[in-house]
Design a protein around this motif. Structure first.
Motif, PDB file in Angstrom:
ATOM      1  N   TRP A   1       0.396 -40.512 -24.704  1.00 33.21           N
ATOM      2  CA  TRP A   1      -0.250 -41.831 -24.689  1.00 33.21           C
ATOM      3  C   TRP A   1       0.657 -42.886 -24.074  1.00 33.21           C
ATOM      4  O   TRP A   1       0.264 -43.595 -23.154  1.00 33.21           O
ATOM      5  CB  TRP A   1      -0.649 -42.204 -26.125  1.00 33.21           C
ATOM      6  N   SER A   2       1.880 -42.995 -24.572  1.00 32.85           N
ATOM      7  CA  SER A   2       2.801 -44.008 -24.044  1.00 32.85           C
ATOM      8  C   SER A   2       3.269 -43.654 -22.638  1.00 32.85           C
ATOM      9  O   SER A   2       3.420 -44.541 -21.790  1.00 32.85           O
ATOM     10  CB  SER A   2       3.999 -44.211 -24.973  1.00 32.85           C
ATOM     11  N   THR A   3       3.473 -42.383 -22.354  1.00 33.85           N
ATOM     12  CA  THR A   3       3.896 -41.973 -21.010  1.00 33.85           C
ATOM     13  C   THR A   3       2.848 -42.362 -19.982  1.00 33.85           C
ATOM     14  O   THR A   3       3.183 -42.878 -18.910  1.00 33.85           O
ATOM     15  CB  THR A   3       4.159 -40.447 -20.967  1.00 33.85           C
ATOM     16  N   ARG A   4       1.595 -42.124 -20.301  1.00 32.23           N
ATOM     17  CA  ARG A   4       0.504 -42.472 -19.370  1.00 32.23           C
ATOM     18  C   ARG A   4       0.501 -43.977 -19.077  1.00 32.23           C
ATOM     19  O   ARG A   4       0.367 -44.397 -17.937  1.00 32.23           O
ATOM     20  CB  ARG A   4      -0.830 -42.012 -19.961  1.00 32.23           C
ATOM     21  N   LYS A   5       0.698 -44.793 -20.112  1.00 34.77           N
ATOM     22  CA  LYS A   5       0.714 -46.247 -19.923  1.00 34.77           C
ATOM     23  C   LYS A   5       1.922 -46.682 -19.081  1.00 34.77           C
ATOM     24  O   LYS A   5       1.780 -47.457 -18.136  1.00 34.77           O
ATOM     25  CB  LYS A   5       0.720 -46.969 -21.267  1.00 34.77           C
ATOM     26  N   ILE A   6       3.109 -46.196 -19.436  1.00 32.64           N
ATOM     27  CA  ILE A   6       4.325 -46.586 -18.714  1.00 32.64           C
ATOM     28  C   ILE A   6       4.243 -46.140 -17.259  1.00 32.64           C
ATOM     29  O   ILE A   6       4.577 -46.898 -16.348  1.00 32.64           O
ATOM     30  CB  ILE A   6       5.585 -46.006 -19.404  1.00 32.64           C
ATOM     31  N   GLN A   7       3.800 -44.913 -17.015  1.00 31.14           N
ATOM     32  CA  GLN A   7       3.721 -44.421 -15.642  1.00 31.14           C
ATOM     33  C   GLN A   7       2.632 -45.111 -14.843  1.00 31.14           C
ATOM     34  O   GLN A   7       2.664 -45.091 -13.615  1.00 31.14           O
ATOM     35  CB  GLN A   7       3.579 -42.901 -15.625  1.00 31.14           C
ATOM     36  N   SER A   8       1.696 -45.762 -15.531  1.00 40.14           N
ATOM     37  CA  SER A   8       0.683 -46.593 -14.858  1.00 40.14           C
ATOM     38  C   SER A   8       1.147 -48.041 -14.755  1.00 40.14           C
ATOM     39  O   SER A   8       0.382 -48.914 -14.361  1.00 40.14           O
ATOM     40  CB  SER A   8      -0.644 -46.533 -15.613  1.00 40.14           C
ATOM     41  N   LEU A   9       2.403 -48.290 -15.149  1.00 36.02           N
ATOM     42  CA  LEU A   9       3.063 -49.600 -15.074  1.00 36.02           C
ATOM     43  C   LEU A   9       2.502 -50.618 -16.057  1.00 36.02           C
ATOM     44  O   LEU A   9       2.595 -51.827 -15.839  1.00 36.02           O
ATOM     45  CB  LEU A   9       3.038 -50.150 -13.642  1.00 36.02           C
ATOM     46  N   TYR A  10       1.926 -50.141 -17.168  1.00 35.60           N
ATOM     47  CA  TYR A  10       1.431 -51.021 -18.223  1.00 35.60           C
ATOM     48  C   TYR A  10       2.412 -51.047 -19.389  1.00 35.60           C
ATOM     49  O   TYR A  10       2.950 -50.006 -19.763  1.00 35.60           O
ATOM     50  CB  TYR A  10       0.070 -50.551 -18.750  1.00 35.60           C
TER      51      TYR A  10
ATOM     52  N   SER B   1       6.588 -52.585 -32.049  1.00 35.74           N
ATOM     53  CA  SER B   1       7.376 -52.190 -30.882  1.00 35.74           C
ATOM     54  C   SER B   1       6.704 -52.685 -29.603  1.00 35.74           C
ATOM     55  O   SER B   1       5.487 -52.881 -29.567  1.00 35.74           O
ATOM     56  CB  SER B   1       7.503 -50.667 -30.840  1.00 35.74           C
ATOM     57  N   ILE B   2       7.511 -52.876 -28.588  1.00 32.74           N
ATOM     58  CA  ILE B   2       7.003 -53.179 -27.259  1.00 32.74           C
ATOM     59  C   ILE B   2       7.834 -52.364 -26.271  1.00 32.74           C
ATOM     60  O   ILE B   2       9.059 -52.281 -26.393  1.00 32.74           O
ATOM     61  CB  ILE B   2       7.048 -54.701 -26.947  1.00 32.74           C
ATOM     62  N   LEU B   3       7.161 -51.707 -25.339  1.00 32.80           N
ATOM     63  CA  LEU B   3       7.804 -50.909 -24.300  1.00 32.80           C
ATOM     64  C   LEU B   3       7.385 -51.486 -22.954  1.00 32.80           C
ATOM     65  O   LEU B   3       6.187 -51.590 -22.676  1.00 32.80           O
ATOM     66  CB  LEU B   3       7.383 -49.441 -24.380  1.00 32.80           C
TER      67      LEU B   3
END
Length: 182
Positions: free
Chosen positions: A74-83, A112-114
């Motif tokens: 879930w978090s990987t998908r968001k980070i890799q989409s630059l969100y 938390s915030i990433l």
């Protein structure tokens, strides 16, 4: 909010610069927690490379090494989409973020915030801020300012690394030109 550029420009030591910048971010959140950098090791895993903690907060950097990104979809998908990933309360996480919730609970995180760290439009990791003493409702400023700050952070770190490399290996800089220097 924070002056990461000032923290990075205070020293020529890259590791000290990063530590100063993370410390400044930690002090700006005005609560107990940790601020850290997670970097992709390759396309399969991610590791914590830097961490600064409030007094009394247990460091977790050593336990966050070579984490398969497939375990945090879930978090990987968001980070890799630059969100950015914004978590006010772990109980608000969707069911698909069950692994992320487990990782955060293990570290006693309440909010938390990433924020993706981006170079040339690609994420190379993220900066995380974990709050351990209370829930935090992230503000509009938190949503808007960190991406600008982390882009500056990424650029400053890249420039600092290039400068250090050129200082240590000047022949690499000269050999990158298609002509010889006599």
């Amino acid at each position: 909010m924070i002056t990461v550029r000032n923290a990075i420009s205070q020293t020529n030591d890259l590791h000290k610069s990063i530590h100063l910048a993370l410390t400044e971010i930690l002090f700006s959140i005005d609560t107990r927690g940790r601020v850290y950098i997670m970097e992709y090791d390759d396309e399969q895993s991610i590791s914590c490379t830097y961490e600064v903690c409030s007094e009394g907060v247990t460091p977790v950097r050593l336990s966050l090494q070579k984490i398969p990104i497939s375990t945090l979809p879930w978090s990987t998908r968001k980070i890799q989409s630059l969100y950015p990933v914004l978590i006010n309360n772990l109980d608000e996480l969707p069911a698909e973020a069950s692994e992320e919730k487990r990782y955060l609970e293990k570290r006693c995180v309440r909010s938390s915030i990433l924020i993706p760290l981006i170079i040339k439009g690609e994420p190379w990791g993220y900066m995380g801020v974990d709050i351990v003493d209370k829930h935090r409702l992230w503000s509009l400023e938190d949503y808007q300012d960190p991406p600008v700050q982390t882009q500056r952070f990424s650029r400053s770190l890249l420039l600092n690394l290039v400068n250090q490399t050129c200082d240590l290996y000047p022949y690499l800089w000269l050999s990158s030109f298609p002509f010889s220097v006599a």
